[in-house]
Write an enzyme that holds these catalytic residues in place. Structure first.
Site, PDB file in Angstrom:
ATOM      1  N   MET A 167       0.825  -1.201   0.000  1.00 15.94           N
ATOM      2  CA  MET A 167       0.000   0.000   0.000  1.00 15.94           C
ATOM      3  C   MET A 167       0.861   1.253   0.000  1.00 15.94           C
ATOM      4  SD  MET A 167      -2.963   1.243  -0.107  1.00 15.94           S
ATOM      5  CE  MET A 167      -3.183   3.017  -0.173  1.00 15.94           C
ATOM      6  N   ASN A 200       0.665   4.347   1.044  1.00 16.50           N
ATOM      7  CA  ASN A 200       0.474   5.452   1.989  1.00 16.50           C
ATOM      8  C   ASN A 200       1.604   6.477   1.880  1.00 16.50           C
ATOM      9  OD1 ASN A 200      -1.537   3.650   3.235  1.00 16.50           O
ATOM     10  ND2 ASN A 200       0.282   2.556   3.930  1.00 16.50           N
ATOM     11  N   HIS A 243       6.037  -0.251  -8.016  1.00 21.05           N
ATOM     12  CA  HIS A 243       4.622   0.101  -8.124  1.00 21.05           C
ATOM     13  C   HIS A 243       4.216   1.093  -7.022  1.00 21.05           C
ATOM     14  CE1 HIS A 243       0.330  -0.768  -9.076  1.00 21.05           C
ATOM     15  NE2 HIS A 243       0.172  -0.524  -7.787  1.00 21.05           N
ATOM     16  N   GLU A 244       4.530   0.758  -5.788  1.00 18.66           N
ATOM     17  CA  GLU A 244       4.122   1.635  -4.678  1.00 18.66           C
ATOM     18  C   GLU A 244       4.853   2.969  -4.746  1.00 18.66           C
ATOM     19  OE1 GLU A 244       1.536   0.613  -3.447  1.00 18.66           O
ATOM     20  OE2 GLU A 244       1.727  -1.496  -4.005  1.00 18.66           O
ATOM     21  N   HIS A 266       3.310   5.233  -7.342  1.00 17.85           N
ATOM     22  CA  HIS A 266       2.042   5.814  -6.896  1.00 17.85           C
ATOM     23  C   HIS A 266       2.238   7.218  -6.304  1.00 17.85           C
ATOM     24  CE1 HIS A 266      -1.300   3.181  -7.545  1.00 17.85           C
ATOM     25  NE2 HIS A 266      -0.889   2.194  -6.786  1.00 17.85           N
ATOM     26  N   GLU A 289      -4.439   2.998 -10.807  1.00 16.91           N
ATOM     27  CA  GLU A 289      -3.901   1.631 -10.838  1.00 16.91           C
ATOM     28  C   GLU A 289      -3.460   1.207 -12.240  1.00 16.91           C
ATOM     29  OE1 GLU A 289      -2.881   0.447  -8.316  1.00 16.91           O
ATOM     30  OE2 GLU A 289      -4.056   1.307  -6.682  1.00 16.91           O
TER      31      GLU A 289
HETATM   32  C1  7MF Z   1       1.678  -4.379  -8.061  1.00 18.89           C
HETATM   33  O1  7MF Z   1      -2.485  -1.041  -5.888  1.00 18.89           O
HETATM   34  C2  7MF Z   1       0.484  -4.359  -8.740  1.00 18.89           C
HETATM   35  C3  7MF Z   1      -0.701  -4.389  -8.054  1.00 18.89           C
HETATM   36  C4  7MF Z   1      -4.143  -1.476  -3.452  1.00 18.89           C
HETATM   37  C5  7MF Z   1      -3.933  -2.903  -3.075  1.00 18.89           C
HETATM   38  C6  7MF Z   1      -1.403  -2.563  -4.402  1.00 18.89           C
HETATM   39  O2  7MF Z   1      -0.806  -0.266  -4.645  1.00 18.89           O
HETATM   40  C7  7MF Z   1      -1.892  -1.147  -4.638  1.00 18.89           C
HETATM   41  C8  7MF Z   1      -2.879  -0.665  -3.557  1.00 18.89           C
HETATM   42  C9  7MF Z   1      -4.467  -4.769  -4.658  1.00 18.89           C
HETATM   43  C10 7MF Z   1      -4.162  -5.593  -5.726  1.00 18.89           C
HETATM   44  C11 7MF Z   1      -2.943  -5.463  -6.365  1.00 18.89           C
HETATM   45  C12 7MF Z   1      -2.018  -4.514  -5.937  1.00 18.89           C
HETATM   46  C13 7MF Z   1      -2.330  -3.657  -4.859  1.00 18.89           C
HETATM   47  C14 7MF Z   1      -3.567  -3.806  -4.204  1.00 18.89           C
HETATM   48  C15 7MF Z   1      -0.737  -4.428  -6.662  1.00 18.89           C
HETATM   49  C16 7MF Z   1       0.476  -4.431  -6.010  1.00 18.89           C
HETATM   50  C17 7MF Z   1       1.658  -4.405  -6.695  1.00 18.89           C
HETATM   51  N1  7MF Z   1      -3.246   0.715  -3.826  1.00 18.89           N
HETATM   52 BR1  7MF Z   1      -6.099  -4.967  -3.812  1.00 18.89          BR
HETATM   53 ZN    ZN Z   2      -1.503   0.228  -6.960  1.00 26.07          ZN
END
Ligand code: 7MF
Ligand code: ZN
Length: 880
Positions: free
Chosen positions: A271, A273, A305-306, A309, A328
């Site tokens: 996540m 955050n 990925h995080e 974001h 996403e």
């Molecule tokens: C890479 O999207 C790709 C997808 C939500 C939780 C992580 O950063 C996120 C969060 C879910 C499903 C897949 C992923 C994530 C979540 C994810 C993680 C790494 N905002 Br539910």
């Molecule tokens: Zn994500």
């Protein structure tokens, strides 16, 4: 179900918030059983709202309210209304800012949903996306309310020596009774879903990163002390991510501190955050002896990925949860590009398409099919789907393909510049891309609203007299729930031509000449004419998988073999091999169904021999060329899935190839087998991958020699990739050392939770005859627990989603087992329970008997007592 029927939320009902929370001062007095939350909200009417004197309705769930006060004056009970899901106040000031002070308590220990504030072993942590903040305190829990957060954490010095929240640490001190406090201030406004706090006995590794403007950022990764030796790869991945985002998108990090915390109990991957990412341990911890090469790669991808974001999600966020794919889809696209750049673009693209075609296409074709921007939901957590993420990324990729690298970058720069600090829509994103280029994306927007996978029919006609090749492309899309008819979409089709000698042929179309073109299909049917072709060329269509569609084109095994040897597009070259294998396997499935003897065409053996003969720089790519299509990929192409015939046919092909190419596989194995530890360059990864593919072919021979080969690799392996690969072929085969190997592996790794997860998965995925009873026994194993999502996924998730053969046993015992577990899990963790239902949603793909069995289990779930809205939504929609 609960007494009231669950409510559906619609995109069309969106209205701006009536009130805004400018800032919040949170004080959290931490305690496992009773945490006190004191919240001071500075609120004002939203100047953009047209509603006057609206009640102020704050969301809150499972909270014990202590007191409410406005501008320093305590409320009596008549001055506010409380329901199970909200706190509302009538008659709040319309003209001036006011401060609402709320105090409530919560119990983190009893919170097994892992949403809001909860306990993971001895650590307190939070998960707020999508709507978890309301489980901490009353708030306007929606992403378009952006607030400045100042957070003070108070806790016992021994139990919670580390106290973390978003932003910068601005003050700290000591209190009586062995307690201390820390205040954090986040200078950026954010929606509450990006809030986080973590408290516990944590250790950290530290490093720094110097940004493109010379600012030094402090980087910290926090873990439990026994994991401190497994953080180095995550730290390197973080630095790589920061570097890459500067180079590829010109994006610099904006705080002075970036923290990552790894927790063992987590509903998903990680996540984002603000300034304080919380990660599933699975995507942080790695040491050569505990993590496989693919674990290493996934860690880098998820850290990326995080991190990405921070710009695509945090600085610019979503207006409402229907826009989830805005952050996403784009962020997945970015992490795909990143991983491709760090490893191998060819391999990464293939892995991504495999996931998309097997899992997302199934979702798109099933009862839960929805557009990447859904129009309605009951529980938003159910819409963190492969469609929103993976198809969402494909849609961004198509924009990239249509605009080209340079204009795409202009578009993303414009998007960041226009919308920094805002909560926006998918439309805003596409508009920025359109403004920065000459491309009309009007029709393209249909990708956001239309569900289902388009089917592309391609036919070609060569005219010897005119020396032309005419290509006709026709698109269609089957109806999906709620969308009976579909319109054409804008599809970029990348294409190349190969001359009969295997060289690249010139493409002459509309007076232009090139090596590769992007055809833009915008109508239902279009025809393209290629000129000046002295001989009929071979068409390489949909290169790089340039659009998320099913491509139907008649191709002979000979033509496919030609493409497998000669195509310069790495994706299509691999895909040609996959198509060859699929055609052959489907022929064998017919034979099996008609009780005929099986025979493998020499064309396939020759094609494999030919691949092996060539020299390959990218050994990971080479090993993909030698891999057979997965059982679930084959199932996706059958009208009525026959899991037994698929398994038998595929095993027959594998075993026959192993027999015919035994010497080659042995030679490759010996050539690349080096007992190396700790080397994670692409060379070593490639050597392990090709060697282990060969091992798995040789294992199908079930010879004494093959048993010894696997046994020796298992006992001498110095890295987890080799150890797992060996154990996996031992478990799949009739190797007499099977039971003993599993036991010794367990004893070796019983203190490493993530390795034990692998141990569960391996057994759950086995095609061995006794797998069902093994799974039943593993459910009773002392190391199995329903309260840990990783464990649940490693056993129940793996068995139901990755063991097509045994999960779909004719007698329905697999379905029954899953439904029992879903019902048990429902009251512990609705989100994870709901994810587990997914294996039952595909019932229409099976024969009538299995359909009946699956539907009965879905009914049982829907009618179970106290079913959560998460599980209810998936199970009930599956039955429609
Ligand atoms: C890479 O999207 C790709 C997808 C939500 C939780 C992580 O950063 C996120 C969060 C879910 C499903 C897949 C992923 C994530 C979540 C994810 C993680 C790494 N905002 Br539910
Ligand atoms: Zn994500």
């Amino acid at each position: 179900m609960q007494d009231t029927k669950p409510q559906t939320i619609y995109l069309k009902d969106y209205t701006v918030p009536e009130y805004l929370i400018e800032s919040v001062e949170l004080t959290v007095i931490l305690d496992e059983l009773k945490t006190r939350v004191v919240s001071k909200l500075t609120i004002q009417k939203n100047p953009k709202s047209k509603v006057d004197n609206a009640a102020l309705v704050l969301q809150g769930e499972g909270l014990e309210l202590v007191s409410v006060a406005m501008d320093g004056v305590a409320f009596n009970e008549a001055q506010y209304k409380q329901s199970a899901e909200s706190l509302s106040v009538d008659n709040v000031p319309q003209e001036q800012v006011f401060v609402l002070a709320i105090e409530n308590t919560i119990n983190p220990k009893s919170n097994t949903s892992l949403e809001g504030l909860y306990l993971s072993s001895t650590m307190l942590c939070t998960q707020c996306e999508a709507e978890g903040f309301r489980k901490i305190t009353y708030f306007l829990d929606r992403p378009d309310v952006m607030t400045l957060f100042k957070t003070t954490l108070i806790g016992d010095k021994d139990k919670y020596p580390v106290l973390l929240s978003n932003g910068n640490k601005v003050a700290e001190g000591e209190l009586q009774n062995n307690r201390h406090w820390v205040t954090w201030e986040d200078p950026f406004k954010k929606p509450c879903y990006l809030f986080a706090l973590v408290a516990g006995q944590l250790e950290c590794i530290e490093d720094t990163f110097t940004t493109m403007t010379g600012r030094e950022i402090s980087l910290q990764i926090f873990v439990e002390s026994h994991d401190i030796d497994k953080c180095d790869h995550a730290m390197q991945s973080l630095k790589n991510s920061m570097q890459w985002d500067e180079e590829a998108y010109g994006r610099e990090y904006d705080l002075d501190l970036y923290m990552i915390v790894a927790v063992g109990h987590f509903n998903m991957g990680a996540m984002e955050n603000k300034g304080l990412n919380v990660f599933n341990t699975k995507f942080v911890l790695a040491r050569p002896d505990t993590a496989t090469d693919s674990d290493y790669e996934h860690i880098e991808g998820v850290i990326g990925h995080e991190y990405f974001h921070n710009w695509t999600g945090n600085r610019i966020t979503c207006r409402d949860w229907f826009q989830l794919s805005l952050k996403e889809g784009f962020t997945v696209f970015r992490d795909q590009q990143f991983t491709g750049d760090q490893t191998s673009r060819a391999v990464k693209r293939i892995e991504d398409v495999k996931l998309l075609r097997v899992r997302q296409f199934a979702e798109d074709a099933g009862p839960l099919s929805h557009p990447i921007r859904p129009e309605a939901y009951i529980e938003i957590n159910n819409f963190y789907t492969l469609t929103v993420y993976e198809k969402g990324a494909e849609v961004v990729r198509m924009i990239h393909t249509l605009l080209g690298e340079e204009d795409f970058r202009k578009g993303s720069d414009l998007y960041f510049q226009r919308h920094d600090g805002q909560a926006v829509t998918c439309e805003d994103f596409v508009n920025a891309m359109e403004s920065a280029s000459d491309i009309d994306l009007g029709l393209f927007k249909r990708w956001y609203s239309q569900a289902g996978t388009p089917v592309l029919e391609a036919t070609e006609r060569y005219n010897e007299q005119d020396k032309t090749l005419t290509l006709t492309l026709k698109q269609s899309c089957a109806a999906t729930p709620g969308q009976a008819t579909k319109g054409p979409v804008h599809i970029p089709v990348k294409l190349g031509l190969l001359a009969t000698d295997g060289s690249v042929a010139n493409i002459c179309i509309d007076g232009f000449v090139s090596n590769e073109v992007i055809l833009e299909l915008i109508q239902e049917q279009q025809t393209f004419v290629f000129e000046q072709l002295d001989k009929k060329p071979v068409v390489s269509l949909l290169r790089g998988f340039s659009a998320p569609v099913v491509l139907n084109k008649q191709q002979s095994l000979e033509e496919l073999a030609f493409l497998l040897s000669h195509d310069v597009d790495t994706f299509n070259r691999w895909d040609a091999g996959q198509k060859m294998c699929s055609q052959v396997i489907f022929g064998l499935i017919d034979n099996i169904q008609q009780g005929q003897a099986l025979q493998l065409t020499p064309l396939l053996v020759d094609a494999f021999a030919n691949v092996i003969q060539q020299s390959w720089d990218d050994l990971s790519y080479f090993s993909l060329l030698l891999s057979l299509p997965a059982e679930n990929y084959l199932a996706g192409q059958m009208d009525v899935v026959d899991v037994v015939a698929i398994h038998q046919a595929r095993e027959f092909v594998k075993k026959t190839l192993a027999e015919k190419l035994q010497e080659q596989f042995k030679e490759l194995y010996q050539r690349y087998h080096k007992d190396e530890s700790g080397l994670f360059d692409s060379g070593a990864i490639g050597r392990r991958r090709i060697k282990n593919i060969c091992l798995s072919y040789l294992a199908t021979l079930e010879t004494e020699e093959s048993y010894q080969l696997a046994g020796k690799q298992f006992s001498s392996a110095k890295n987890m990739t080799d150890q797992m690969a060996a154990l996996s072929v031992i478990v799949e085969s009739k190797n007499p050392a099977k039971v003993q190997s599993l036991e010794s592996f367990y004893q070796q790794w019983k203190n490493e939770a993530l390795v034990i997860d692998k141990w569960f998965t391996l057994q759950a995925c086995s095609s061995a005859e006794d797998t069902f009873s093994t799974v039943q026994n593993l459910l009773k194993h002392p190391a199995f627990e329903l309260t840990n999502p990783n464990r649940v996924r490693s056993l129940i998730g793996a068995f139901s989603q990755a063991n097509q053969l045994h999960f779909n046993a004719e007698n329905g015992q697999g379905y029954q087992l899953l439904a029992d577990q879903v019902i048990a899990l429902n009251s512990i963790n609705p989100q994870v329970a709901s994810r587990m239902v997914s294996a039952l949603t595909q019932w229409k793909r099976f024969d009538a008997d299995r359909q009946t069995l699956i539907k009965a289990e879905l009914e049982r779930i829907v009618n179970a007592e106290n079913i959560s809205k998460d599980v209810y939504e998936i199970a009930s929609k599956s039955l429609l």
